[in-house]
Design an enzyme around this catalytic site. Structure first.
Site, PDB file in Angstrom:
ATOM      1  N   ARG A  92       8.914 -14.129  -4.800  1.00  0.00           N
ATOM      2  CA  ARG A  92       8.873 -13.845  -3.366  1.00  0.00           C
ATOM      3  C   ARG A  92       7.478 -13.382  -2.939  1.00  0.00           C
ATOM      4  O   ARG A  92       6.976 -13.776  -1.876  1.00  0.00           O
ATOM      5  CB  ARG A  92       9.933 -12.800  -3.024  1.00  0.00           C
ATOM      6  CG  ARG A  92      11.358 -13.308  -3.208  1.00  0.00           C
ATOM      7  CD  ARG A  92      12.393 -12.193  -3.228  1.00  0.00           C
ATOM      8  NE  ARG A  92      13.752 -12.740  -3.274  1.00  0.00           N
ATOM      9  CZ  ARG A  92      14.846 -12.002  -3.493  1.00  0.00           C
ATOM     10  NH1 ARG A  92      14.744 -10.688  -3.684  1.00  0.00           N
ATOM     11  NH2 ARG A  92      16.044 -12.580  -3.516  1.00  0.00           N
ATOM     12  N   ARG A 105      13.701  -6.596 -29.056  1.00  0.00           N
ATOM     13  CA  ARG A 105      13.350  -5.906 -27.808  1.00  0.00           C
ATOM     14  C   ARG A 105      12.428  -4.773 -28.180  1.00  0.00           C
ATOM     15  O   ARG A 105      12.760  -3.934 -29.002  1.00  0.00           O
ATOM     16  CB  ARG A 105      14.576  -5.382 -27.058  1.00  0.00           C
ATOM     17  CG  ARG A 105      14.190  -4.726 -25.724  1.00  0.00           C
ATOM     18  CD  ARG A 105      15.403  -4.304 -24.903  1.00  0.00           C
ATOM     19  NE  ARG A 105      16.336  -5.409 -24.786  1.00  0.00           N
ATOM     20  CZ  ARG A 105      17.658  -5.269 -24.790  1.00  0.00           C
ATOM     21  NH1 ARG A 105      18.207  -4.076 -24.932  1.00  0.00           N
ATOM     22  NH2 ARG A 105      18.442  -6.323 -24.695  1.00  0.00           N
ATOM     23  N   LYS A 119     -22.738   5.352  11.348  1.00  0.00           N
ATOM     24  CA  LYS A 119     -22.336   4.418  10.292  1.00  0.00           C
ATOM     25  C   LYS A 119     -21.244   3.448  10.748  1.00  0.00           C
ATOM     26  O   LYS A 119     -20.378   3.786  11.542  1.00  0.00           O
ATOM     27  CB  LYS A 119     -21.843   5.189   9.059  1.00  0.00           C
ATOM     28  CG  LYS A 119     -22.936   5.923   8.307  1.00  0.00           C
ATOM     29  CD  LYS A 119     -22.432   6.450   6.973  1.00  0.00           C
ATOM     30  CE  LYS A 119     -22.237   5.335   5.980  1.00  0.00           C
ATOM     31  NZ  LYS A 119     -21.696   5.827   4.707  1.00  0.00           N
ATOM     32  N   SER A 155     -17.354   6.783  10.049  1.00  0.00           N
ATOM     33  CA  SER A 155     -17.569   7.835   9.056  1.00  0.00           C
ATOM     34  C   SER A 155     -17.063   9.153   9.590  1.00  0.00           C
ATOM     35  O   SER A 155     -17.116   9.410  10.801  1.00  0.00           O
ATOM     36  CB  SER A 155     -19.058   7.936   8.721  1.00  0.00           C
ATOM     37  OG  SER A 155     -19.349   9.129   8.019  1.00  0.00           O
ATOM     38  N   ASN A 213     -19.123   1.374   8.339  1.00  0.00           N
ATOM     39  CA  ASN A 213     -18.826   1.052   6.944  1.00  0.00           C
ATOM     40  C   ASN A 213     -18.007  -0.235   6.814  1.00  0.00           C
ATOM     41  O   ASN A 213     -17.086  -0.453   7.598  1.00  0.00           O
ATOM     42  CB  ASN A 213     -18.038   2.189   6.296  1.00  0.00           C
ATOM     43  CG  ASN A 213     -18.818   3.484   6.243  1.00  0.00           C
ATOM     44  OD1 ASN A 213     -20.016   3.471   5.989  1.00  0.00           O
ATOM     45  ND2 ASN A 213     -18.148   4.600   6.496  1.00  0.00           N
TER      46      ASN A 213
END
Length: 447
Positions: free
Chosen positions: A128, A326, A293, A287, A295
């Site tokens: 899935r 097992r 900034k 930031s 980012n």
């Protein structure tokens, strides 16, 4: 302390930012695994009915299991006591079916062992999740194909070992990204997600004992697989774990290919490079301390995902070296590792598609960076052309003198610098990647 969302959940994504909006929890979380475990038990009961080895009413009982309500705390306690969650789940489902029809619980988990159920359920979860990953890679591939075509002539510095090397085009770089995505799609397409159904020691003897027929194991496994939409492996892989490692390898290839794209974006988005940027919407990339900034937060998180996948892959390959029918511990170590790899692939593919959709490309800055070294970036081309005309020794001396001299390189060499070779070679790379992409789409549409 604020309450965590969900049914007493303690892990709700605080340190897993890529999970938000990716659907990874719905596809690979505990509820998804529990639903798959119940689906598998229902499919096994249905397979007994399909084979004509059970009462006619069992089909109705099998269908009803989807409505079973399981006490999660009891399941956790039982899993801790028995070493896996199937043991308490079977007890709960038998109680549920016996209340609907006395004696029906005898047909729940009939002939199976815990590993049959858990292995098959994790393969169901994987099947899935892979659909979602493949769909997102398809969207990413389409976007990258468009970018490669759009920027087939956008010149930029090629970089090796962090330094300017020789010119390329941004289209050629994106073509390399596209090739990685196409390789990941191909790797995912080769995955088989098989059922496991062979009883306690992997030879199917319990099904023979219950039916008196040596053909019962194969017949039940085929019906079981058909009901789940998984592959019938024609064998037991209870102790032979290549289906798990094959799946894991394809997932790691996928996450690694996406990490490579994100790592390139991180380099190109540096302030001093500034050739690409992530789209800034709704405070993305801000930031906590530095207002200036922007980012590349999505790329950062994709690289982080890529950094985690090799460790998970190592866990799964290490589990192959296990003893007995097992393994004691090795099998158990697979559960979280394969689920986390699936989650990383779901999350990174969704984030990468978003990253590519919003990527801002500054072709003018790329060209400006190409000119930073006053023509030195063309030294390989100059050396090759001079070698062709004057021999290696003379060519090397000319280029070395031009590099060491005071005159700009472009003026010091006796030939005119040209971008023609770069553009032609880059176009060949772009065209080849686009052809491979188009070929896959044609095959997909024809199938």
């Amino acid at each position: 302390m604020p309450d965590a969302p969900g049914d007493g959940a303690s892990d709700w994504g605080l340190l897993e930012p890529l999970a938000f909006g990716s659907g990874s929890s719905a596809l690979t979380g505990d509820d998804a695994v529990l639903a798959a475990l119940i689906d598998v038990e229902a499919a096994l009961a249905g397979a007994w009915a399909d084979a004509g080895l059970a009462p006619a009413w069992l089909e109705e009982i099998a269908s009803s299991l989807a409505g079973a309500r399981v006490d999660r705390d009891a399941l956790r306690r039982g899993a801790r006591a028995g070493g896996n969650p199937v043991i308490p789940l079977v007890a709960a489902l038998r109680d549920y079916t016996d209340r609907r029809r006395p004696g029906a619980g005898d047909w729940i988990h009939r002939g199976a062992t815990s590993q049959d159920i858990l292995d098959s359920a994790l393969m169901l979860v994987a099947s899935r999740a892979i659909v979602a990953v493949a769909d997102r890679l398809d969207s990413l591939g389409a976007r990258l194909a468009g970018l490669a075509e759009e920027h087939r002539e956008s010149l930029m510095p090629g970089r090796t070992l962090t330094q300017h090397a020789a010119p390329i085009t941004f289209g050629a770089k994106v073509a390399g990204w596209l090739d990685g995505v196409e390789s990941a799609i191909a790797a995912l397409g080769r995955i088989e997600t098989p059922v496991q159904l062979a009883g306690s020691v992997g030879i199917g003897s319990s099904f023979v004992d219950l039916t008196g027929s040596p053909d019962a194991p194969a017949a039940l496994r085929a019906g079981f697989a058909a009901r789940l939409g998984l592959a019938d492996p024609g064998r037991s892989w209870q102790a032979e774990r290549s289906p798990v490692t094959g799946l894991a390898a394809a997932l790691a290839i996928t996450v690694g290919a996406l990490g490579r794209i994100a790592a390139d974006v991180l380099v190109l988005a540096r302030t001093e490079v500034a050739e690409v940027a992530e789209v800034a919407e709704g405070g993305a990339g801000s930031s906590s301390a530095m207002p200036q900034k922007r980012n590349p937060a999505t790329a950062v998180l994709i690289v982080a995902a890529a950094g985690r996948s090799p460790g998970l892959l190592s866990t799964l390959f290490s589990a192959m070296a296990s003893a007995d029918e097992r393994a004691a511990g090795q099998w158990h170590s697979e559960w979280q590792a394969i689920r986390q790899l699936l989650a990383l692939a779901v999350e990174a593919s969704e984030a990468s598609a978003a990253l590519a959709d919003g990527l801002v490309v500054d072709a003018d800055r790329m060209r400006a960076n190409l000119d930073l070294t006053a023509g030195l970036i063309y030294s390989e081309e100059v050396l090759s052309r001079l070698t062709r005309d004057r021999g290696r020794a003379e060519a090397t001396a000319i280029v070395a003198s031009a590099i060491d001299g005071q005159t700009p390189f472009a003026e010091a060499v006796p030939i005119e610098l040209s971008t023609a070779t770069t553009l032609a070679a880059s176009a060949t790379v772009v065209d080849a990647a686009l052809a491979r992409h188009a070929d896959r789409l044609r095959k997909r549409d024809d199938s």
